[in-house]
Design an enzyme around this catalytic site. Structure first.
Site, PDB file in Angstrom:
ATOM      1  N   ASP A 151      38.136  30.525  37.094  1.00 54.07           N
ATOM      2  CA  ASP A 151      38.739  29.227  37.438  1.00 54.07           C
ATOM      3  C   ASP A 151      38.758  28.295  36.234  1.00 54.07           C
ATOM      4  OD1 ASP A 151      39.161  30.093  39.995  1.00 54.07           O
ATOM      5  OD2 ASP A 151      37.509  28.964  40.890  1.00 54.07           O
ATOM      6  N   GLU A 206      47.404  34.325  37.687  1.00 53.64           N
ATOM      7  CA  GLU A 206      47.206  33.859  36.311  1.00 53.64           C
ATOM      8  C   GLU A 206      48.522  33.747  35.558  1.00 53.64           C
ATOM      9  OE1 GLU A 206      46.634  38.379  36.270  1.00 53.64           O
ATOM     10  OE2 GLU A 206      46.291  36.685  37.623  1.00 53.64           O
TER      11      GLU A 206
END
Length: 357
Positions: free
Chosen positions: A215, A241
Site C-alpha cells: 500500500d 498496480e
C-alpha cells in the site's frame, strides 16, 4: 473586565423582558472601553445562555479569536483601534467572525457608513434600545451559525465527492472516474499522449513484505504521479498496480520524458519496510488522428507489455496506430491481468533508458 479609562456610559438600558428559554446561546467576545459597558451588553443578552469572553486589550482579540473561536465580536466604536481591528480580522483567517460595532455616542449615518466600510457586519447606533441591541447581536449569531452549517455541508459534500471520484489509497482518480474522464476525451481533437504504468514485481512485494508495504508503494507512486502532471492532465488508477496518465498537448517525446522522470523518481524513493528499490514499467502512446481512446489504451498497453518482456524498469514508446488484437479492443473493465497474444514478430519500439534492476 477591562481597565480602560473612559467616561461613564451616557445611556441607560430599557427594562428587559423575561428570558426566552428557547433562545440559543453563543460565545461572544466583548471588547469595550469601559467595564460598565461590557456589563450592559451582558445584561442585554441575559437569558440567552450566552458565554462572554472579555480580552484585556485590542491586541489580545486576535489571539482569542484564533484560540476560542467565538461566534460574535462586539466592539466599542469609541476605542481608537476599532477600525484597524476590523480590517485586520476581516483580512485574516478569522474573516468569518461577525463584528458588531456599538456606538455609545450616537455618531449617526456617517459613523454607520464608516463602520460598515471598515468591515463591521452590524452597527448599533442606539444601544439604549436593549431589545434592538439584543436582536442585532443575535441576528449576527444566527448568520454565523448558518455560515458554519454551510461550511460543514460543503466539507461533507467535498468529502463525498472525494470518495466518489478519488482512489482512497493513491488520491488519483478511481477506475469509474477515470473511465468518465477518458470518455470526455473521446471527441477531443487536441494532441494527447497516454502513459500506461505498472509496478514491477508488485505481487512479490505484497507476498514478501506484506500488504501494508505494498500500500505504501502505491501511495508513493500516486503522489509522484500527481506531482509530475499538470492540473489539466488526467491521472487515475486503472486497477491493482496499474495507472493511466493522459498528457494533454504533449508530444510523444515529451510524454516519454515525463514517464521517464516518474520511473526515476519512484526508483529513488525509500519505502518504509521495503529494503529494495521500486521499479515501474511504462508504455507511451501518442493518439493518432481518428483513433479511439480504447485503441490508444490498447497501444500503450502493448508497449507496456513489451517493456515487461524486455526486462522491466523501462519506458517504451508504442508504434503508430495499427490494427490491434481483439483482446485490447474491449477488455472487461475489471480485468487486471489480460491474456496477451504472443506475436510472431514483436513491433518495433523505441526503448527508453533502463535503470538498474
Amino acid at each position: 473586565m477591562n481597565s480602560f479609562s473612559s467616561p461613564s456610559p451616557a445611556v441607560l438600558l430599557d427594562t428587559l423582558p423575561p428570558p426566552d428559554p428557547a433562545a440559543a446561546g453563543g460565545t461572544f467576545l466583548v471588547l469595550q472601553s469601559d467595564p460598565r459597558r461590557e456589563h450592559l451588553i451582558a445584561t442585554a443578552l441575559a437569558g440567552t445562555a450566552a458565554e462572554f469572553l472579555t480580552p484585556n486589550s485590542p491586541e489580545a482579540v486576535e489571539r482569542m479569536v484564533a484560540r476560542a473561536a467565538p461566534d460574535v465580536l462586539v466592539l466599542d466604536r469609541s476605542m481608537h483601534e476599532w477600525a484597524a481591528l476590523c480590517r485586520l480580522l476581516k483580512s485574516g483567517p478569522a474573516h468569518t467572525i461577525p463584528i458588531v460595532l456599538v456606538d455609545w455616542e450616537g455618531g449617526g449615518e456617517l459613523a454607520a457608513v464608516e463602520a460598515l466600510e471598515a468591515g463591521a457586519d452590524e452597527y448599533v447606533g442606539n444601544p439604549s434600545h436593549t431589545l434592538e441591541l439584543c436582536a442585532r447581536i443575535n441576528n449576527q449569531l444566527r448568520h454565523k451559525r448558518r455560515m458554519d452549517t454551510l461550511k460543514r455541508l460543503r466539507a461533507e459534500r467535498d468529502s463525498w465527492r472525494f470518495d466518489a471520484t478519488l482512489d482512497a489509497l493513491t488520491s488519483v482518480l478511481n477506475r469509474k472516474a477515470l473511465d468518465r474522464a477518458l470518455q470526455q476525451l473521446e471527441h477531443d481533437d487536441a494532441e494527447q499522449s497516454l502513459v500506461f504504468l505498472d509496478v514491477d514485481h508488485f505481487k512479490e512485494i505484497n507476498d514478501g513484505y506484506g500488504h501494508a508495504v505494498g500500500d505504501r508503494v502505491l501511495a508513493a507512486l500516486g503522489r509522484l504521479l500527481r506531482d509530475h502532471v499538470r492540473p489539466n492532465d488526467v491521472v487515475g488508477r486503472y486497477g491493482g498496480e496499474e495507472f493511466v496518465v493522459v498528457l494533454r498537448g504533449a508530444s510523444p517525446e515529451a510524454a516519454r520524458r515525463v514517464a521517464e522522470r516518474i520511473r526515476q523518481s519512484i526508483f529513488a524513493c525509500d519505502i518504509t519496510g521495503l529494503p529494495r528499490r521500486v521499479t515501474v514499467s511504462a508504455g507511451v502512446a501518442p493518439r493518432a488522428v481518428g483513433e479511439s481512446i480504447s485503441e490508444l489504451i490498447g497501444r500503450a498497453d502493448l508497449a507496456l507489455y513489451a517493456a515487461k518482456r524486455a526486462g522491466r524498469n523501462r519506458v517504451l514508446l508504442a508504434p503508430t496506430a495499427s490494427p490491434l488484437p481483439d483482446t485490447f479492443r474491449s477488455a472487461p473493465p475489471d480485468t487486471l491481468v489480460r491474456s496477451l497474444p504472443r506475436p510472431e514478430r514483436a513491433p518495433e519500439l523505441e526503448v527508453g533508458h533502463a535503470g538498474a534492476e
